[in-house]
Design a protein around this motif. Structure first.
Motif, PDB file in Angstrom:
ATOM      1  N   PRO A 190      50.945  37.103  21.027  1.00  0.00           N
ATOM      2  CA  PRO A 190      50.889  37.103  22.496  1.00  0.00           C
ATOM      3  C   PRO A 190      51.329  38.234  23.366  1.00  0.00           C
ATOM      4  O   PRO A 190      51.942  39.104  22.950  1.00  0.00           O
ATOM      5  CB  PRO A 190      51.955  36.347  22.748  1.00  0.00           C
ATOM      6  N   GLY A 191      50.479  38.674  24.406  1.00  0.00           N
ATOM      7  CA  GLY A 191      50.315  39.921  25.393  1.00  0.00           C
ATOM      8  C   GLY A 191      49.384  40.979  24.855  1.00  0.00           C
ATOM      9  O   GLY A 191      49.209  42.098  25.577  1.00  0.00           O
ATOM     10  N   SER A 246      45.821  42.560  22.916  1.00  0.00           N
ATOM     11  CA  SER A 246      44.432  42.712  23.275  1.00  0.00           C
ATOM     12  C   SER A 246      43.474  42.870  22.141  1.00  0.00           C
ATOM     13  O   SER A 246      43.968  43.116  21.149  1.00  0.00           O
ATOM     14  CB  SER A 246      44.050  44.191  24.013  1.00  0.00           C
ATOM     15  N   ARG A 262      42.297  39.335  33.209  1.00  0.00           N
ATOM     16  CA  ARG A 262      42.663  39.362  31.755  1.00  0.00           C
ATOM     17  C   ARG A 262      41.422  39.826  30.955  1.00  0.00           C
ATOM     18  O   ARG A 262      41.684  40.809  30.094  1.00  0.00           O
ATOM     19  CB  ARG A 262      43.212  38.152  31.321  1.00  0.00           C
ATOM     20  N   ASN A 279      42.585  41.053  27.259  1.00  0.00           N
ATOM     21  CA  ASN A 279      43.946  41.422  27.404  1.00  0.00           C
ATOM     22  C   ASN A 279      45.185  40.538  27.694  1.00  0.00           C
ATOM     23  O   ASN A 279      44.456  39.263  28.480  1.00  0.00           O
ATOM     24  CB  ASN A 279      43.992  42.787  28.636  1.00  0.00           C
ATOM     25  N   SER A 280      46.292  40.831  27.683  1.00  0.00           N
ATOM     26  CA  SER A 280      47.308  39.823  27.861  1.00  0.00           C
ATOM     27  C   SER A 280      47.110  38.424  27.102  1.00  0.00           C
ATOM     28  O   SER A 280      47.121  37.406  27.847  1.00  0.00           O
ATOM     29  CB  SER A 280      47.466  39.718  29.582  1.00  0.00           C
ATOM     30  N   LYS A 294      47.094  34.936  25.378  1.00  0.00           N
ATOM     31  CA  LYS A 294      47.871  33.886  25.317  1.00  0.00           C
ATOM     32  C   LYS A 294      47.856  32.959  24.260  1.00  0.00           C
ATOM     33  O   LYS A 294      46.589  32.919  23.663  1.00  0.00           O
ATOM     34  CB  LYS A 294      48.047  33.032  26.506  1.00  0.00           C
ATOM     35  N   ASP A 310      44.510  31.185  24.252  1.00  0.00           N
ATOM     36  CA  ASP A 310      43.348  31.780  24.052  1.00  0.00           C
ATOM     37  C   ASP A 310      42.614  31.646  22.652  1.00  0.00           C
ATOM     38  O   ASP A 310      41.771  32.073  22.374  1.00  0.00           O
ATOM     39  CB  ASP A 310      43.265  33.016  24.410  1.00  0.00           C
TER      40      ASP A 310
END
Length: 118
Positions: free
Chosen positions: A14-15, A17, A67, A84-85, A87, A90
């Motif tokens: 998580p977080g 890329s 994101r 990016n970012s 979660k 996703d």
């Protein structure tokens, strides 16, 4: 004839890329707008993003705005999705697809798995 091959998926925290690629062949790539669609485990298909034939216009689902970035390189017949970012939500199989007035999501790739987990 038409072939779309996604790559770049994998496991990410998580977080983190990830950059997905979609290599196109068998058709005139810049005749088509392109899109990314995803399917999370146990869920239906969800539209992610789209881009016009020359990259001049881009569109995103609300949850991806800020994101994700869609782009394309017509000289390389390749579509990209920079994520990016990331979660856990996703996590999904990500597909690229052609877009046209005649056939919405007319051609699909085989998909690439993205797993977001700690």
């Amino acid at each position: 004839e038409v072939q779309l091959v996604e790559s770049g998926g994998g496991l990410v925290q998580p977080g983190g890329s990830l950059r997905l690629s979609c290599a196109a062949s068998g058709f005139t790539f810049d005749d088509y707008a392109m899109s990314w669609v995803r399917q999370a485990p146990g869920k239906g298909l969800e539209w992610v993003s789209a881009i016009s034939w020359n990259g001049g216009s881009t569109y995103y689902a609300e949850s991806m705005k800020g994101r994700f970035t869609i782009s394309r390189d017509n000289a390389k017949n390749t579509l990209y999705l920079q994520m990016n970012s990331l979660k856990s939500e996703d996590t999904a199989v990500y597909y690229c697809a052609t877009l046209s007035a005649k056939a919405l999501f007319g051609s699909w790739g085989q998909g690439t798995q993205v797993t977001v987990s700690s």
